[in-house]
Enzyme design. Structure first.
Site, short mmCIF file in Angstrom:
data_model
loop_
_atom_site.label_atom_id
_atom_site.label_comp_id
_atom_site.label_asym_id
_atom_site.label_seq_id
_atom_site.Cartn_x
_atom_site.Cartn_y
_atom_site.Cartn_z
N TYR A 1 -1.84 -1.35 9.25
CA TYR A 1 -0.75 -2.04 8.54
C TYR A 1 0.17 -2.74 9.53
O TYR A 1 0.36 -2.28 10.65
CB TYR A 1 0.07 -1.04 7.72
CG TYR A 1 -0.74 -0.20 6.79
CD1 TYR A 1 -1.35 -0.76 5.68
CD2 TYR A 1 -0.92 1.16 7.03
CE1 TYR A 1 -2.12 0.02 4.81
CE2 TYR A 1 -1.67 1.94 6.17
CZ TYR A 1 -2.27 1.37 5.06
OH TYR A 1 -3.03 2.14 4.22
N HIS B 1 -2.20 -3.30 -3.68
CA HIS B 1 -3.60 -3.15 -3.25
C HIS B 1 -4.52 -3.08 -4.47
O HIS B 1 -5.57 -3.70 -4.51
CB HIS B 1 -3.71 -1.89 -2.39
CG HIS B 1 -5.04 -1.72 -1.74
ND1 HIS B 1 -5.43 -0.52 -1.20
CD2 HIS B 1 -6.07 -2.56 -1.50
CE1 HIS B 1 -6.64 -0.64 -0.69
NE2 HIS B 1 -7.05 -1.86 -0.85
N HIS C 1 0.84 -1.20 0.00
CA HIS C 1 0.00 0.00 0.00
C HIS C 1 0.87 1.25 0.00
O HIS C 1 2.06 1.19 0.32
CB HIS C 1 -0.84 0.07 1.28
CG HIS C 1 -1.76 -1.07 1.50
ND1 HIS C 1 -3.07 -1.04 1.09
CD2 HIS C 1 -1.58 -2.27 2.10
CE1 HIS C 1 -3.66 -2.18 1.43
NE2 HIS C 1 -2.76 -2.94 2.04
N LYS D 1 -8.51 1.60 -6.83
CA LYS D 1 -7.56 2.64 -6.42
C LYS D 1 -6.26 2.39 -7.18
O LYS D 1 -6.00 1.29 -7.63
CB LYS D 1 -7.25 2.54 -4.92
CG LYS D 1 -8.41 2.73 -4.00
CD LYS D 1 -7.96 2.55 -2.56
CE LYS D 1 -9.11 2.76 -1.60
NZ LYS D 1 -8.66 2.75 -0.22
N CYS E 1 -3.42 2.63 -5.64
CA CYS E 1 -2.54 2.18 -4.56
C CYS E 1 -1.88 0.83 -4.92
O CYS E 1 -2.59 -0.09 -5.29
CB CYS E 1 -3.36 2.05 -3.29
SG CYS E 1 -2.47 1.46 -1.85
#
Length: 142
Positions: free
Chosen positions: A39, A115, A10, A123, A125
């Site tokens: 995380y 991600h 991420h 996204k 990410c």
């Protein structure tokens, strides 16, 4: 012990002029109702590796995937205008590669993914192609 089959990368989706410490990230995640940082690992721009939540604890970083994954996040991911960009510093790249090689030793069957590669995620990410990182790690024998 949890069975880990994914290591998910991420970014914080923050701009280069935004400094985000682990403490700040932890507070943001607690404000969302989580117990602590979602995380397991966090890498700041200076390449420092910070420990978020213990690996034994289920993460809070990828809905529907948390139970069987490890979450790794780096500070950055947006350019000065707020667009997705690979803003990893050389120190972050080195720390991330070292961490992932270590995690692959502990979880040899775990797949490393961004991600954005997860089904249902819309996204950018982590704002870089994780396939290049997977190739590096494979070249190193992991």
């Amino acid at each position: 012990m949890r069975r880990i089959n994914l290591i998910i990368i991420h970014c914080t989706a923050s701009r280069p002029d935004q400094h985000l410490t682990l403490g700040m990230l932890d507070q943001m995640h607690q404000a969302r109702g989580w117990k602590c940082c979602g995380y397991h690992y966090y890498i700041t721009r200076d390449g420092q590796l910070h420990f978020g939540r213990p690996e034994e604890m289920v993460g809070a970083h990828a809905r529907h995937y948390n139970a069987h994954s490890i979450g790794v996040c780096y500070e950055g991911g947006l350019d000065e205008r707020g667009r997705a960009a690979d803003t990893r510093t050389p120190a972050q790249k080195k720390a991330l590669l070292t961490l992932l090689c270590s995690l692959k030793q502990d979880y040899p069957d775990a797949e490393i993914v961004g991600h954005c590669e997860l089904e249902g995620v819309h996204k950018a990410c982590p704002s870089f192609p994780v396939s290049t990182l997977r190739a590096q790690i494979k070249q190193l024998g992991y």
